[in-house]
Design a protein around this motif. Sequence first.
Motif, PDB file in Angstrom:
ATOM      1  N   TYR A   1      36.620  35.188  34.730  1.00  0.00           N
ATOM      2  CA  TYR A   1      37.151  35.351  33.396  1.00  0.00           C
ATOM      3  C   TYR A   1      36.464  34.383  32.457  1.00  0.00           C
ATOM      4  O   TYR A   1      36.541  33.177  32.664  1.00  0.00           O
ATOM      5  N   GLN A   2      35.809  34.888  31.459  1.00  0.00           N
ATOM      6  CA  GLN A   2      35.094  34.085  30.470  1.00  0.00           C
ATOM      7  C   GLN A   2      34.264  32.987  31.120  1.00  0.00           C
ATOM      8  O   GLN A   2      34.281  31.842  30.709  1.00  0.00           O
ATOM      9  N   GLY A   3      33.525  33.349  32.178  1.00  0.00           N
ATOM     10  CA  GLY A   3      32.652  32.391  32.839  1.00  0.00           C
ATOM     11  C   GLY A   3      33.328  31.527  33.886  1.00  0.00           C
ATOM     12  O   GLY A   3      32.685  30.701  34.528  1.00  0.00           O
ATOM     13  N   ARG A   4      34.612  31.687  34.076  1.00  0.00           N
ATOM     14  CA  ARG A   4      35.331  30.902  35.085  1.00  0.00           C
ATOM     15  C   ARG A   4      35.492  31.730  36.346  1.00  0.00           C
ATOM     16  O   ARG A   4      35.682  32.937  36.292  1.00  0.00           O
ATOM     17  N   LYS A   5      35.438  31.071  37.476  1.00  0.00           N
ATOM     18  CA  LYS A   5      35.636  31.761  38.745  1.00  0.00           C
ATOM     19  C   LYS A   5      37.106  31.760  39.114  1.00  0.00           C
ATOM     20  O   LYS A   5      37.816  30.784  38.920  1.00  0.00           O
ATOM     21  N   VAL A   6      37.547  32.877  39.645  1.00  0.00           N
ATOM     22  CA  VAL A   6      38.900  32.992  40.166  1.00  0.00           C
ATOM     23  C   VAL A   6      38.760  33.057  41.676  1.00  0.00           C
ATOM     24  O   VAL A   6      38.057  33.913  42.210  1.00  0.00           O
ATOM     25  N   HIS A   7      39.394  32.126  42.358  1.00  0.00           N
ATOM     26  CA  HIS A   7      39.262  32.018  43.808  1.00  0.00           C
ATOM     27  C   HIS A   7      40.388  32.751  44.528  1.00  0.00           C
ATOM     28  O   HIS A   7      41.504  32.859  44.012  1.00  0.00           O
ATOM     29  N   LYS A   8      40.097  33.234  45.700  1.00  0.00           N
ATOM     30  CA  LYS A   8      41.087  33.919  46.520  1.00  0.00           C
ATOM     31  C   LYS A   8      42.287  32.992  46.721  1.00  0.00           C
ATOM     32  O   LYS A   8      42.141  31.819  47.024  1.00  0.00           O
ATOM     33  N   GLY A   9      43.476  33.550  46.479  1.00  0.00           N
ATOM     34  CA  GLY A   9      44.702  32.785  46.654  1.00  0.00           C
ATOM     35  C   GLY A   9      45.094  31.956  45.438  1.00  0.00           C
ATOM     36  O   GLY A   9      46.173  31.371  45.414  1.00  0.00           O
ATOM     37  N   GLN A  10      44.229  31.897  44.442  1.00  0.00           N
ATOM     38  CA  GLN A  10      44.527  31.119  43.243  1.00  0.00           C
ATOM     39  C   GLN A  10      45.604  31.827  42.425  1.00  0.00           C
ATOM     40  O   GLN A  10      45.575  33.035  42.250  1.00  0.00           O
ATOM     41  N   MET A  11      46.572  31.058  41.946  1.00  0.00           N
ATOM     42  CA  MET A  11      47.640  31.643  41.145  1.00  0.00           C
ATOM     43  C   MET A  11      47.127  31.919  39.735  1.00  0.00           C
ATOM     44  O   MET A  11      46.427  31.104  39.154  1.00  0.00           O
ATOM     45  N   MET A  12      47.492  33.087  39.222  1.00  0.00           N
ATOM     46  CA  MET A  12      47.142  33.450  37.855  1.00  0.00           C
ATOM     47  C   MET A  12      48.396  33.975  37.169  1.00  0.00           C
ATOM     48  O   MET A  12      49.247  34.576  37.816  1.00  0.00           O
ATOM     49  N   MET A  13      48.474  33.739  35.899  1.00  0.00           N
ATOM     50  CA  MET A  13      49.574  34.295  35.125  1.00  0.00           C
ATOM     51  C   MET A  13      48.970  35.208  34.071  1.00  0.00           C
ATOM     52  O   MET A  13      48.056  34.824  33.356  1.00  0.00           O
ATOM     53  N   LEU A  14      49.482  36.403  33.986  1.00  0.00           N
ATOM     54  CA  LEU A  14      49.039  37.348  32.989  1.00  0.00           C
ATOM     55  C   LEU A  14      50.148  37.523  31.966  1.00  0.00           C
ATOM     56  O   LEU A  14      51.326  37.532  32.312  1.00  0.00           O
ATOM     57  N   SER A  15      49.762  37.662  30.732  1.00  0.00           N
ATOM     58  CA  SER A  15      50.744  37.830  29.675  1.00  0.00           C
ATOM     59  C   SER A  15      50.287  38.917  28.727  1.00  0.00           C
ATOM     60  O   SER A  15      49.154  38.903  28.256  1.00  0.00           O
ATOM     61  N   SER A  16      51.179  39.839  28.445  1.00  0.00           N
ATOM     62  CA  SER A  16      50.846  40.880  27.472  1.00  0.00           C
ATOM     63  C   SER A  16      50.979  40.361  26.044  1.00  0.00           C
ATOM     64  O   SER A  16      50.595  41.034  25.099  1.00  0.00           O
ATOM     65  N   ALA A  17      51.500  39.145  25.878  1.00  0.00           N
ATOM     66  CA  ALA A  17      51.695  38.588  24.538  1.00  0.00           C
ATOM     67  C   ALA A  17      50.377  38.479  23.772  1.00  0.00           C
ATOM     68  O   ALA A  17      50.346  38.632  22.560  1.00  0.00           O
ATOM     69  N   GLY A  18      49.295  38.216  24.466  1.00  0.00           N
ATOM     70  CA  GLY A  18      48.005  38.080  23.806  1.00  0.00           C
ATOM     71  C   GLY A  18      47.164  39.334  23.859  1.00  0.00           C
ATOM     72  O   GLY A  18      46.028  39.347  23.389  1.00  0.00           O
ATOM     73  N   ALA A  19      47.718  40.404  24.391  1.00  0.00           N
ATOM     74  CA  ALA A  19      46.931  41.622  24.603  1.00  0.00           C
ATOM     75  C   ALA A  19      46.437  42.241  23.313  1.00  0.00           C
ATOM     76  O   ALA A  19      45.394  42.879  23.289  1.00  0.00           O
TER      77      ALA A  19
END
Length: 105
Positions: free
Chosen positions: A1-19
């Motif tokens: 995401y935007q040049g950042r790596k997301v690693h397996k098992g890493q917690m992410m939070m998604l929000s539709s507020a910024g969609a």
Amino acid sequence: YQGRKVHKGQMMMLSSAGASYDPEVYDDPETFDIDRDQPGLLTFGLGPHYCLGANLARAELRNIIDAALDFLPPGARVLHDQIETQDLGMFDRKTNCPVDFGNGS
């Protein structure tokens, strides 16, 4: 995401507020435009997750705007730099809405 790596098992939070703030999809997303006719807004969700209170929220907003237009003089403006917020973790809540009522002209 935007040049950042997301690693397996890493917690992410998604929000539709910024969609609906993607400037590549929405013209001037930071500006409130009451006449904007933008298809695909995700403000109230989508499909089976569509907000049950969407119609109530729209009616409340309509009433708030109508009431404000009844008493705000021409030239009145929100003092954005004086708005205070309360941190609620992932979100923040506006705790005031200071208004400069202008000179009435």
